[in-house]
Design an enzyme around this catalytic site. Structure first.
Site, PDB file in Angstrom:
ATOM      1  N   ASN A  47       0.800  -1.229   0.000  1.00  5.65           N
ATOM      2  CA  ASN A  47       0.000   0.000   0.000  1.00  5.65           C
ATOM      3  C   ASN A  47       0.830   1.276   0.000  1.00  5.65           C
ATOM      4  O   ASN A  47       0.283   2.374   0.117  1.00  5.65           O
ATOM      5  CB  ASN A  47      -0.956   0.000   1.191  1.00  5.65           C
ATOM      6  CG  ASN A  47      -1.706  -1.314   1.309  1.00  5.65           C
ATOM      7  OD1 ASN A  47      -1.538  -2.029   2.272  1.00  5.65           O
ATOM      8  ND2 ASN A  47      -2.486  -1.670   0.300  1.00  5.65           N
ATOM      9  N   ILE A  77       1.154   6.801  -0.956  1.00  3.57           N
ATOM     10  CA  ILE A  77       0.430   5.990   0.022  1.00  3.57           C
ATOM     11  C   ILE A  77      -0.995   5.753  -0.435  1.00  3.57           C
ATOM     12  O   ILE A  77      -1.679   6.685  -0.861  1.00  3.57           O
ATOM     13  CB  ILE A  77       0.412   6.693   1.392  1.00  3.57           C
ATOM     14  CG1 ILE A  77       1.840   6.907   1.879  1.00  3.57           C
ATOM     15  CG2 ILE A  77      -0.410   5.908   2.416  1.00  3.57           C
ATOM     16  CD1 ILE A  77       1.951   7.907   3.005  1.00  3.57           C
ATOM     17  N   CYS A  78      -1.455   4.516  -0.331  1.00  3.38           N
ATOM     18  CA  CYS A  78      -2.844   4.177  -0.592  1.00  3.38           C
ATOM     19  C   CYS A  78      -3.529   3.951   0.753  1.00  3.38           C
ATOM     20  O   CYS A  78      -3.345   2.925   1.390  1.00  3.38           O
ATOM     21  CB  CYS A  78      -2.937   2.913  -1.447  1.00  3.38           C
ATOM     22  SG  CYS A  78      -4.638   2.436  -1.795  1.00  3.38           S
ATOM     23  N   LEU A  79      -4.263   4.961   1.189  1.00  2.06           N
ATOM     24  CA  LEU A  79      -5.032   4.893   2.431  1.00  2.06           C
ATOM     25  C   LEU A  79      -6.316   5.665   2.157  1.00  2.06           C
ATOM     26  O   LEU A  79      -6.272   6.862   1.872  1.00  2.06           O
ATOM     27  CB  LEU A  79      -4.239   5.513   3.585  1.00  2.06           C
ATOM     28  CG  LEU A  79      -4.889   5.510   4.955  1.00  2.06           C
ATOM     29  CD1 LEU A  79      -5.133   4.086   5.448  1.00  2.06           C
ATOM     30  CD2 LEU A  79      -4.015   6.258   5.957  1.00  2.06           C
ATOM     31  N   ARG A  86      -7.906   9.998   0.652  1.00  2.00           N
ATOM     32  CA  ARG A  86      -8.496  10.315  -0.649  1.00  2.00           C
ATOM     33  C   ARG A  86      -9.575  11.371  -0.482  1.00  2.00           C
ATOM     34  O   ARG A  86     -10.459  11.231   0.363  1.00  2.00           O
ATOM     35  CB  ARG A  86      -9.139   9.072  -1.263  1.00  2.00           C
ATOM     36  CG  ARG A  86      -8.151   8.059  -1.730  1.00  2.00           C
ATOM     37  CD  ARG A  86      -8.860   6.957  -2.503  1.00  2.00           C
ATOM     38  NE  ARG A  86      -8.010   5.785  -2.550  1.00  2.00           N
ATOM     39  CZ  ARG A  86      -8.419   4.554  -2.273  1.00  2.00           C
ATOM     40  NH1 ARG A  86      -9.669   4.323  -1.942  1.00  2.00           N
ATOM     41  NH2 ARG A  86      -7.573   3.557  -2.319  1.00  2.00           N
TER      42      ARG A  86
END
Length: 161
Positions: free
Chosen positions: A84, A91-93, A97
């Site tokens: 992630n 960062i993918c959180l 978003r």
């Protein structure tokens, strides 16, 4: 609320920063390189369990002027092998978003404390191999969990001490 608005705002006079510092997970530390710029801070996450135990991971957080209508900008400064987080720090959180299909994205009711707890959780319960940003790391885990663990440990030794 704009963090650090006004001249020379000390950390203790900003209620959200005070709340953040009072409610940190035991695996996290927050550092303000310039106490007069509360919109920029660094977070260190030191996981005490799982694949990333023993590493120290640095994140840089910048709170934009439009906060809290928009989320803070966060990137990982430590090179990491993680599904992630890319090796370049993206960062993918979902809560970071601005617009999220599943309703778990940023909302004006969220706080910096939520961001810190979310980043901390990327090393435990929010570690997500099914919706990766670093597809290569996720596929590596799927292919060979032991070799994935070895690569994570190698990255920790090289970049996260």
């Amino acid at each position: 609320m704009v963090l650090g608005a006004g001249p020379a705002s000390p950390v203790s006079r900003c209620p959200e920063v005070a709340e953040l510092e009072a409610n940190l997970p035991c695996t996290c530390k927050v550092h303000f390189p310039d106490p007069n710029k509360l919109h920029c801070f660094q977070l260190t996450v030191t996981p005490d369990e799982g694949y990333y135990q023993g590493g120290k991971f640095q994140f840089e957080t910048e709170v934009p002027d439009a906060y809290n209508m928009v989320p803070p900008k966060v990137r990982c400064l430590t090179r990491i092998w993680h599904p992630n987080i890319t090796e370049t720090g993206e960062i993918c959180l979902s809560l970071l978003r601005e617009h999220s299909i599943d309703g778990t994205g940023w909302a004006p009711t969220r706080t910096l404390k939520d961001v810190v707890w979310g980043l901390n959780s990327l090393f435990t319960d929010l570690l997500n191999f099914d919706d990766p940003l670093n597809i290569e790391a996720a596929e590596h885990h799927l292919r060979d969990k032991e070799d994935f663990r070895n690569k994570v440990e190698d990255y920790i030794k090289r970049y996260a001490r």
